[in-house]
Design an enzyme around this catalytic site. Sequence first.
Site, PDB file in Angstrom:
ATOM      1  N   ARG A 183      10.033   3.240  -0.872  1.00  0.00           N
ATOM      2  CA  ARG A 183      10.238   4.387  -1.703  1.00  0.00           C
ATOM      3  C   ARG A 183      11.308   5.457  -1.586  1.00  0.00           C
ATOM      4  O   ARG A 183      11.534   5.750  -0.190  1.00  0.00           O
ATOM      5  CB  ARG A 183       8.738   4.921  -1.697  1.00  0.00           C
ATOM      6  CG  ARG A 183       8.512   6.096  -2.786  1.00  0.00           C
ATOM      7  CD  ARG A 183       7.226   6.741  -2.070  1.00  0.00           C
ATOM      8  NE  ARG A 183       7.390   7.480  -1.094  1.00  0.00           N
ATOM      9  CZ  ARG A 183       6.596   8.165  -0.438  1.00  0.00           C
ATOM     10  NH1 ARG A 183       5.195   7.620  -0.511  1.00  0.00           N
ATOM     11  NH2 ARG A 183       6.944   8.679   0.563  1.00  0.00           N
TER      12      ARG A 183
ATOM     13  N   HIS B 236      -1.675   8.319  -7.813  1.00  0.00           N
ATOM     14  CA  HIS B 236      -1.735   7.066  -7.586  1.00  0.00           C
ATOM     15  C   HIS B 236      -2.670   6.638  -6.540  1.00  0.00           C
ATOM     16  O   HIS B 236      -3.081   7.279  -5.490  1.00  0.00           O
ATOM     17  CB  HIS B 236      -0.219   6.424  -7.543  1.00  0.00           C
ATOM     18  CG  HIS B 236       0.304   7.208  -6.468  1.00  0.00           C
ATOM     19  ND1 HIS B 236       0.983   8.435  -6.394  1.00  0.00           N
ATOM     20  CD2 HIS B 236       0.908   6.541  -4.957  1.00  0.00           C
ATOM     21  CE1 HIS B 236       1.640   8.672  -5.421  1.00  0.00           C
ATOM     22  NE2 HIS B 236       1.683   7.306  -4.431  1.00  0.00           N
TER      23      HIS B 236
ATOM     24  N   HIS C 222      -4.393   9.982  -4.674  1.00  0.00           N
ATOM     25  CA  HIS C 222      -3.197  11.249  -4.466  1.00  0.00           C
ATOM     26  C   HIS C 222      -2.027  11.464  -5.266  1.00  0.00           C
ATOM     27  O   HIS C 222      -1.535  10.393  -5.771  1.00  0.00           O
ATOM     28  CB  HIS C 222      -3.069  10.949  -2.738  1.00  0.00           C
ATOM     29  CG  HIS C 222      -2.116   9.709  -2.648  1.00  0.00           C
ATOM     30  ND1 HIS C 222      -2.423   8.407  -2.583  1.00  0.00           N
ATOM     31  CD2 HIS C 222      -0.809   9.590  -2.091  1.00  0.00           C
ATOM     32  CE1 HIS C 222      -1.362   7.626  -2.502  1.00  0.00           C
ATOM     33  NE2 HIS C 222      -0.344   8.443  -2.225  1.00  0.00           N
TER      34      HIS C 222
END
Length: 282
Positions: free
Chosen positions: A273, A258, A98
């Site tokens: 993240r 990824h 995705h």
Amino acid sequence: MRVESLTCAIGAELSGIKLADAIHDDGLFQALRALLVRHKVLFLRGQDITRAQHVAFARRFGALEDHPVAGSDPDHPGLVRIYKSPEQPNDRYENAWHTDATWRVAPPFGCVLRCVECPPTGGDTMWANMVLAYERLPEHIKQQIAGLRARHSIEASFGAAMPIEKRHALRAQFPDAEHPVVRTHPDTGEKILFVNAFATHLSNFHTPDNVRYGQDYAPGAQHLLQYLISQAHVPEYQVRWRWTPGSVAIWDNRSTQHYAVMDYPPCHRKMERAGIIGDVPY
């Protein structure tokens, strides 16, 4: 700063620098940004940075976004905590190829991901170069998809396991976004194959050029979409990164996909993240 390419297609490992220095060093930051556009994903090890420094570094690229489903750190808005534990054996939303948040009208520019804790073995992440994936498509496919657009859905992905009321509320908050199947990189002008696991269907396939009879529509559109999505699976377009605590990945979300490899239960894997707000694909 030393730069070592990890594959012929994508990815470079940097050493001899501290990301914290790039918060205030304009020259270092500009060098990192140029390397990011060139290699599409950058990797560093041994980065002993705080959450505040993580956020401050990511903000140099632009404003940060929150995620409506994944939890954020309450003291550092925009820092999403991706924590996996043995108690979450079925929490598997990462292990599909995705591009982050293409269900947004303006998907992220990129992300800075830091490893807090990881399994002793397993839990790698893979990235694919979607510029190369487009370049190597057969010419007749390039011609067929030149003007196509696709719908991307948070309801059909993150919302799929929710009760129907919550799923519908999520879709009301984030209606499906429509993007070109082939987007243009705003910095380089490169063409990028821009469909992934969030793409549900092609919006404008049902035309006389593509469909003789209505019966052609469903298989024709879905077979083409799945073929395009599968291009991220090609090993020649990929790089694979083995995490260690304190390692960091920075990726260009516009030109990559990824996949977080979920091969490590029953272990803990804690990642944080920061996603940078992007622009509308064209």
